[in-house]
Design a protein around this motif. Structure first.
Motif, mmCIF file in Angstrom:
data_model
loop_
_atom_site.group_PDB
_atom_site.id
_atom_site.type_symbol
_atom_site.label_atom_id
_atom_site.label_comp_id
_atom_site.label_asym_id
_atom_site.label_seq_id
_atom_site.Cartn_x
_atom_site.Cartn_y
_atom_site.Cartn_z
ATOM 1 N N PRO A 152 0.807 -1.230 0.000
ATOM 2 C CA PRO A 152 0.000 0.000 0.000
ATOM 3 C C PRO A 152 0.840 1.280 0.000
ATOM 4 O O PRO A 152 0.459 2.289 -0.590
ATOM 5 C CB PRO A 152 -0.834 -0.121 1.278
ATOM 6 C CG PRO A 152 -0.947 -1.589 1.514
ATOM 7 C CD PRO A 152 0.378 -2.146 1.083
ATOM 8 N N ASP A 153 2.005 1.238 0.646
ATOM 9 C CA ASP A 153 2.884 2.410 0.668
ATOM 10 C C ASP A 153 3.519 2.636 -0.701
ATOM 11 O O ASP A 153 3.637 3.777 -1.162
ATOM 12 C CB ASP A 153 3.964 2.232 1.735
ATOM 13 C CG ASP A 153 3.388 1.993 3.114
ATOM 14 O OD1 ASP A 153 2.655 2.864 3.607
ATOM 15 O OD2 ASP A 153 3.649 0.915 3.678
ATOM 16 N N PHE A 154 3.914 1.556 -1.362
ATOM 17 C CA PHE A 154 4.472 1.659 -2.705
ATOM 18 C C PHE A 154 3.426 2.214 -3.675
ATOM 19 O O PHE A 154 3.722 3.080 -4.507
ATOM 20 C CB PHE A 154 4.948 0.286 -3.182
ATOM 21 C CG PHE A 154 6.262 -0.161 -2.595
ATOM 22 C CD1 PHE A 154 7.399 -0.223 -3.382
ATOM 23 C CD2 PHE A 154 6.368 -0.520 -1.256
ATOM 24 C CE1 PHE A 154 8.613 -0.642 -2.856
ATOM 25 C CE2 PHE A 154 7.565 -0.946 -0.719
ATOM 26 C CZ PHE A 154 8.703 -1.007 -1.514
ATOM 27 N N VAL A 155 2.205 1.702 -3.581
ATOM 28 C CA VAL A 155 1.127 2.142 -4.481
ATOM 29 C C VAL A 155 0.840 3.623 -4.286
ATOM 30 O O VAL A 155 0.695 4.393 -5.253
ATOM 31 C CB VAL A 155 -0.146 1.303 -4.254
ATOM 32 C CG1 VAL A 155 -1.321 1.899 -5.023
ATOM 33 C CG2 VAL A 155 0.092 -0.141 -4.678
ATOM 34 N N ALA A 156 0.745 4.058 -3.029
ATOM 35 C CA ALA A 156 0.427 5.463 -2.746
ATOM 36 C C ALA A 156 1.508 6.391 -3.290
ATOM 37 O O ALA A 156 1.208 7.446 -3.870
ATOM 38 C CB ALA A 156 0.255 5.660 -1.240
ATOM 39 N N GLN A 157 2.768 5.999 -3.127
ATOM 40 C CA GLN A 157 3.856 6.859 -3.615
ATOM 41 C C GLN A 157 3.864 6.893 -5.143
ATOM 42 O O GLN A 157 4.100 7.954 -5.740
ATOM 43 C CB GLN A 157 5.199 6.361 -3.083
ATOM 44 C CG GLN A 157 6.369 7.270 -3.441
ATOM 45 C CD GLN A 157 7.443 7.287 -2.387
ATOM 46 O OE1 GLN A 157 7.155 7.341 -1.198
ATOM 47 N NE2 GLN A 157 8.697 7.260 -2.799
ATOM 48 N N TRP A 158 3.616 5.755 -5.788
ATOM 49 C CA TRP A 158 3.567 5.716 -7.253
ATOM 50 C C TRP A 158 2.464 6.631 -7.780
ATOM 51 O O TRP A 158 2.682 7.423 -8.691
ATOM 52 C CB TRP A 158 3.346 4.274 -7.700
ATOM 53 C CG TRP A 158 2.841 4.135 -9.112
ATOM 54 C CD1 TRP A 158 3.339 4.729 -10.229
ATOM 55 C CD2 TRP A 158 1.701 3.381 -9.536
ATOM 56 N NE1 TRP A 158 2.595 4.373 -11.336
ATOM 57 C CE2 TRP A 158 1.590 3.544 -10.939
ATOM 58 C CE3 TRP A 158 0.792 2.564 -8.884
ATOM 59 C CZ2 TRP A 158 0.573 2.930 -11.676
ATOM 60 C CZ3 TRP A 158 -0.201 1.937 -9.615
ATOM 61 C CH2 TRP A 158 -0.307 2.128 -11.006
ATOM 62 N N ARG A 159 1.273 6.539 -7.217
ATOM 63 C CA ARG A 159 0.157 7.354 -7.696
ATOM 64 C C ARG A 159 0.417 8.842 -7.477
ATOM 65 O O ARG A 159 0.038 9.680 -8.308
ATOM 66 C CB ARG A 159 -1.131 6.917 -7.002
ATOM 67 C CG ARG A 159 -1.627 5.557 -7.482
ATOM 68 C CD ARG A 159 -2.850 5.099 -6.709
ATOM 69 N NE ARG A 159 -3.372 3.834 -7.257
ATOM 70 C CZ ARG A 159 -4.307 3.096 -6.673
ATOM 71 N NH1 ARG A 159 -4.826 3.490 -5.501
ATOM 72 N NH2 ARG A 159 -4.709 1.970 -7.232
ATOM 73 N N ALA A 160 1.071 9.187 -6.372
ATOM 74 C CA ALA A 160 1.338 10.601 -6.092
ATOM 75 C C ALA A 160 2.383 11.182 -7.040
ATOM 76 O O ALA A 160 2.301 12.349 -7.427
ATOM 77 C CB ALA A 160 1.790 10.764 -4.646
ATOM 78 N N LEU A 161 3.358 10.356 -7.431
ATOM 79 C CA LEU A 161 4.491 10.866 -8.198
ATOM 80 C C LEU A 161 4.444 10.517 -9.682
ATOM 81 O O LEU A 161 5.350 10.905 -10.426
ATOM 82 C CB LEU A 161 5.805 10.327 -7.599
ATOM 83 C CG LEU A 161 6.063 10.669 -6.125
ATOM 84 C CD1 LEU A 161 7.379 10.052 -5.669
ATOM 85 C CD2 LEU A 161 6.065 12.167 -5.894
ATOM 86 N N SER A 162 3.418 9.823 -10.117
ATOM 87 C CA SER A 162 3.350 9.396 -11.517
ATOM 88 C C SER A 162 3.055 10.542 -12.480
ATOM 89 O O SER A 162 3.286 10.429 -13.686
ATOM 90 C CB SER A 162 2.277 8.313 -11.691
ATOM 91 O OG SER A 162 0.984 8.862 -11.461
ATOM 92 N N GLY A 163 2.524 11.644 -11.959
ATOM 93 C CA GLY A 163 2.178 12.773 -12.807
ATOM 94 C C GLY A 163 0.783 12.690 -13.405
ATOM 95 O O GLY A 163 0.350 13.605 -14.112
#
Length: 840
Positions: A152-163
């Motif tokens: 869940p932490d990996f997913v949240a960071q990806w969605r925030a930084l994916s643009g």
């Protein structure tokens, strides 16, 4: 990853990514050296040793005391605690390194290493049809609230930084935009990351890793993480940020599953670099990056201590009391006790003031003797940036001339040699010695060569006397208009000038045979100085309308100088095309190196002297000699009535003395080839924002940190600027505004291959082309000087390596209180050997 805060003064701010990089031709007139751009093999560079090792008093943990508080100087209080925001700074990075997961950290050679505190393994498990990376997390890794670190932490960071969601105010999304999906593996400790297209720098992702409470929503990302963190997972916890003093207090994390932190508390104290000498002298800091003058003062205090001199004796030897001789002391005593009461009172006040100064100096020297200076080379290099957007530097021949006029070795030695540090100029923009991608590609541009610099300038139309206008003629549009009209009068004047020139050329050489004959030349030189052609601080930067291929008549040089410069023979507009045309086949034709062509081949064999042939493509007719004499450089260069003058912007702050000294040397080097400079010193706070980023400069000195992932991190620094809809240039971080499509392609190819050797080769090829474009010239690797308490261990000048915060502490049986009174003898001797009193 190893963090590099933006050093004080002339250093550009980093990008918000929390790792090493933040925010982070040999040409004879027209011929590009083929072999220089041929790239290099991995065998040439992969095992290059670092030029300076870290100096951090490494000590086994069992010899480090448990407990204690470390007072560590930072430049300023953190503007945000979110390392992925645009205003993240060096303090943000330092906090993140102590309290948040770093999946990969850098070793002493600047290479990424898996961090076992968080990862049991991480590897590419599939490449077809798509790249898949499988992370296996340490089963003990938990956030400070007790929750496991997981998918869940990996997913949240990806969605925030994916643009993809513009509600997140992120600065960059490099790498995250390539992720297609993230999913749980066989269990909660496995995370599978699938990429939409191959990504070589996947190890750069998820460092630092924030909890989903921070990354899960735009509000928590944009605002919530600026002043506090809802959960952390490092050897330390964030306890508080003092709104008044700016002090950041970190305490030992009781939930930390790794080796327990040796220190109880770390206090990050904002202390401007100009104030650090006083703070150290007052004993209010334990660890601080310092400048050369502070390092010299500490070395002097240690020298006094080893010689058995206390602070009071040192004050009399080289401090405020050193100028007091016995006769002066006797005279002062007599006046203080004399019959003239008014004079006696004045002298007594002066004596008291002097005694107080001596006491302060003595106390400061006693305290400074409890510190040591630890030194290495910082993983960052200082460069000369050449703004190629407009003006003279938009012509690549002028940029290359500037580069060829500069002696990089001399500049590196002037900064590093007095400190006893290796003084070899960096040979790459994209890596430093010791890193896998490092290869010295500076031959693509060439070394210091005054004659070649003048030849390039002449080929670009900048010649002695070119700033002068015929009587009654104005520079600028009126002159251009007359030229375009092509009146009979202009033609007649041209013929007369050619006749006069021919007669002058036919005169015998006896004009230089007697002292009397040299008088006109001396008079001419004096006249030049009076007319403004000599070096001056009053040079004005004039944006010219230089166009590639626009051939103009070049005025003849002063006959007394013995050199005649005529119109360049080849079409100058072909130079840029020749540069790229010759570079293109080099990716697949390494045999060009064996053919014996280019600068590398020429450097390996003696060159025949051909006095009757000028530099190819720079002078005509063929028999005309190239300008080798110094006198020609004494006259400022010009073109179409405009003087060649470049605006050199430097920071004026107290921590930038070294940078300004380097700037002065560069000014003299450029003056030797006829390039004048207008030095402008600006406040540190406006240096980058108002000048570098906005393009309001011609020349500037600032630093870039190195990166373990150059294909990703360096691309925006050297990407070709693109026009925006409003007519401006989108430069990303390419503040020199110089780039090519081929450089961009090489970066993209390097980032998109999973073959490590191929990626390294592509990065090296990109660097060779960056050298050839001459938009920035690396000068020297920055010195890293750190003042540390003599009993503080596992801390100091880390170089490339990331600090292990849990290992920092004080030696056993040498508590901070004892260190306040007396430095540990062994540590003092060790430091004396390292400093060697070389700083002078």
């Amino acid at each position: 990853m190893s963090q590099i805060g933006a050093p004080h003064g002339g250093t550009c701010p980093k990008s918000p990514r929390s790792r090493t990089l933040r925010t982070v031709a040999t040409l004879t007139s027209a011929v590009l050296a083929v072999s220089a751009l041929a790239g290099c093999s991995a065998d040439d560079a992969a095992d290059a040793a670092p030029v300076a090792v870290q100096d951090n008093a490494p000590t086994p943990r069992d010899l480090v005391a448990d407990g204690g508080t470390l007072r560590w100087a930072v430049d300023a209080a953190p503007t945000t605690l979110n390392a992925f925001q645009a205003d993240a700074d060096a303090t943000t990075s330092r906090i993140a390194g102590a309290v948040l997961p770093a999946l990969y950290t850098l070793d002493q050679r600047g290479r990424p290493q898996r961090n076992p505190d968080y990862l049991e393994s991480a590897q590419v498990v599939e490449t077809e049809p798509k790249q898949v990376v499988l992370y296996k997390l340490n089963q003990q890794a938990v956030w400070s609230d007790g929750r496991e670190i997981g998918a869940p932490d990996f997913v949240a960071q990806w969605r925030a930084l994916s643009g993809r969601d513009t509600a997140y105010w992120t600065a960059r999304n490099s790498g995250y935009e390539r992720i297609e999906k993230i999913e749980r593996g066989k269990n909660d400790l496995e995370v599978r990351v699938t990429f939409s297209k191959p990504y070589a720098d996947w190890q750069s992702l998820f460092t630092p890793l924030y909890p989903k409470q921070v990354m899960g929503s735009p509000d928590s990302f944009n605002d919530g993480a600026r002043t506090t963190l809802k959960a952390t997972a490092g050897p330390f916890l964030l306890k508080s940020v003092d709104a008044k003093s700016g002090d950041v207090t970190l305490i030992r994390n009781p939930r930390w599953w790794g080796q327990a932190a040796k220190l109880d508390t770390v206090v990050l104290k904002p202390v401007p670099r100009a104030d650090r000498a006083d703070a150290l002298a007052a004993g209010t800091l334990d660890l601080a990056e310092i400048d050369r003058s502070t390092a010299e003062r500490i070395s002097l205090a240690l020298k006094d201590a080893r010689a058995g001199r206390n602070g009071a004796q040192a004050a009399l030897a080289h401090g405020p009391g050193s100028s007091i001789t016995p006769s002066k002391a006797l005279k002062s005593w007599a006046l203080a006790h004399g019959s003239d009461e008014e004079k006696a009172e004045e002298v007594r006040a002066a004596r008291k003031k002097n005694q107080e100064a001596i006491a302060r100096y003595a106390s400061a020297q006693d305290t400074l003797a409890t510190y040591v200076v630890r030194k290495s080379l910082e993983p960052a290099y200082t460069q000369l940036s050449l703004n190629g957007e407009s003006g003279p530097l938009s012509d690549e021949r002028v940029r290359r001339a500037v580069a060829r006029a500069i002696d990089r070795q001399e500049l590196a030695e002037s900064v590093l040699k007095p400190l006893g540090l290796p003084a070899k100029p960096p040979g790459s923009h994209l890596a430093l010695a010791g890193q896998a991608a490092y290869k010295d590609s500076s031959d693509a541009l060439g070394g210091q060569d005054t004659q070649e610099a003048r030849a390039l300038l002449a080929d670009a139309g900048w010649v002695p006397g070119g700033a002068e206008q015929p009587a009654g003629t104005k520079a600028g549009s009126e002159a251009e208009k007359k030229k375009e009209e092509g009146t009979e009068k202009d033609a007649s004047e041209k013929k007369e000038a050619e006749k006069a020139e021919k007669k002058e050329a036919e005169k015998p050489a006896k004009s230089t045979a007697t002292p009397a004959a040299t008088a006109p030349a001396d008079a001419k030189k004096k006249s030049d100085e009076a007319s403004g052609d000599a070096p001056s601080d009053e040079g004005l930067y004039i944006v010219g309308d230089d166009k590639p291929g626009d051939r103009r008549a070049v005025p003849a040089a002063d006959p007394g100088a013995g050199t005649r410069v005529l119109t360049p023979a080849p079409a100058a507009a072909l130079q840029g095309a020749a540069l790229q045309a010759r570079a293109e086949p080099l990716d697949t034709r390494p045999e060009a190196l064996e053919a014996g062509t280019g600068s590398a081949a020429r450097a390996g064999a003696p060159q025949a002297v051909k006095p009757d042939r000028g530099a190819a493509g720079a002078y005509a007719p063929r028999g005309t000699a190239a300008p080798a004499a110094v006198p020609g450089a004494q006259q400022a260069l010009g073109k179409d009535g405009k003087a060649l003058s470049l605006r050199f912007v430097l920071p004026s702050g107290p921590g930038s003395e070294s940078l300004r000294t380097v700037g002065d040397r560069i000014v003299r080097m450029l003056d030797a080839v006829g390039i004048r400079t207008e030095v402008t010193k600006v406040p540190d706070e406006s240096f980058f924002k108002d000048h570098i980023a906005s393009g309001d400069y011609d020349l500037a000195l600032y630093s870039w940190p190195a990166s373990a992932f150059p294909a990703t991190d360096a691309r925006p620094i050297f990407a070709k600027p693109e026009p925006a809809s409003d007519g401006s240039l989108m430069v990303e971080q390419n503040y020199s505004r110089v780039g090519t499509d081929r450089i961009d392609q090489l970066f993209d190819q390097a980032a998109g291959t999973l073959d490590e050797e191929e990626a390294l080769e592509l990065v090296r090829q990109a660097d060779a082309r960056i050298w050839a474009a001459a938009g920035s010239i690396p000068l020297y690797q920055r010195p890293q000087l750190v003042a540390a308490r003599a009993d503080l261990v596992n801390a100091g000048a880390w170089g490339f390596a990331a600090p292990r915060y849990q290992d920092i502490g004080f030696e056993k049986d040498a508590s901070p209180k004892k260190a306040d009174k007396k430095a540990d003898k062994k540590a003092g001797e060790r430091t004396g050997e390292k400093t060697g009193e070389k700083a002078d």
